[in-house]
Design a protein around this motif. Sequence first.
Motif, PDB file in Angstrom:
ATOM      1  N   ARG A   5       0.837  -1.184   0.000  1.00 31.72           N
ATOM      2  CA  ARG A   5       0.000   0.000   0.000  1.00 31.72           C
ATOM      3  C   ARG A   5       0.873   1.235   0.000  1.00 31.72           C
TER       4      ARG A   5
ATOM      5  N   SER B 113      -1.480   9.759   3.507  1.00 29.80           N
ATOM      6  CA  SER B 113      -1.401  10.162   2.112  1.00 29.80           C
ATOM      7  C   SER B 113      -1.892  11.589   1.972  1.00 29.80           C
TER       8      SER B 113
ATOM      9  N   GLU C  29      -7.654   2.466  -0.119  1.00 31.31           N
ATOM     10  CA  GLU C  29      -6.820   3.081   0.916  1.00 31.31           C
ATOM     11  C   GLU C  29      -7.657   3.445   2.138  1.00 31.31           C
TER      12      GLU C  29
ATOM     13  N   THR D  32      -7.267   2.244   5.973  1.00 29.82           N
ATOM     14  CA  THR D  32      -7.105   3.235   7.032  1.00 29.82           C
ATOM     15  C   THR D  32      -7.941   2.862   8.249  1.00 29.82           C
TER      16      THR D  32
ATOM     17  N   ASP E 105      -4.579   7.436  -6.491  1.00 34.38           N
ATOM     18  CA  ASP E 105      -4.119   6.489  -5.477  1.00 34.38           C
ATOM     19  C   ASP E 105      -3.164   5.456  -6.066  1.00 34.38           C
TER      20      ASP E 105
END
Length: 325
Positions: free
Chosen positions: A5, A26, A61, A65, A266
Amino acid sequence: MALLRNWGLTLGKRAGRPVARLEKDSDDPEVLRLKEAAATADWATVREVLEARAEGEGRTELLWTVCDTAGVETWITDVAEAEPGAALPRLLAGLRHVSRGWEARTSARAEDVSREQFEVFHERLRTAERWLYEAAELEPGWASPWYCLQVSGRGLEVGPEVARRRFEATVRRAPYHLGAHQQQLQQVCRKWGGSHEEMHAFARASALGAPGGTLLGQLVAVAHVEEWLSLDSGPDAAYIRRPEVAASLHEAADHSYRHPDFARRDGWLQVLNSFAMAFSLAGEREAARECFRASEGRVTEFPWSYLNGSDPVAAYREWRSKAGR
């Protein structure tokens, strides 16, 4: 979890080039909001953020998270049980168990993982699969449950046929899902029971079969790194410096980050970091400099953790210097 990731980072300036600095956030403004909500069991905010993001690769993502946040397992199963017809809490409950499973196993080599660790690992993954299959049944058009089942399936060693079916189920719903392709690449690696030939064929077909500007070009770079890692010192350098390896990397780069349709979405930083490492190892200094320059000092944990598991940034800096950047 070391699951390919992307991690963002903070930039500084020194000696005319960016200072590489790794952070586990990010550029997505929703990541911090979601992380705080997950840590405080704020289900309303978690659901709001996730439902606002298109299902499929765009959610990946954000799902991690939530599910890499400690303590989520203490409340998400209660939410799922309170909402028997809702797929989202089941998806999160499943993925949280996947994350906790890999935490129990650790990233150590199999021979260094204890029997007790493996028992906890497999127990958590089996629990994860029950939740994920429920999510898939409730939302048959979603790709995310099948992507998560790819991750759990690799840990449970479901075998190549089942793994392939899970991958195909994901990409039927999200054809160019980067995470799904990354998982399948690992599945067909020699270290997971595949072969170098199968790995390279999958990487090239996936990358060149996608539209120009694809993130899937990364697969070609990672496949060459994987074979390099499998070799002893001496043969590894001889392999990665073959002219046909360089040609393969350039072909993939032209169809990926060098293509005019390549966009910063992403995963884009991980693509650049992967090519920076592969070109560096291949002795293609100009191409490596191009990637280091485009990444602007922004390091991703993968793939540099392959070279320095405790300090990926140090590995990035070392190879950037060797490239003359």
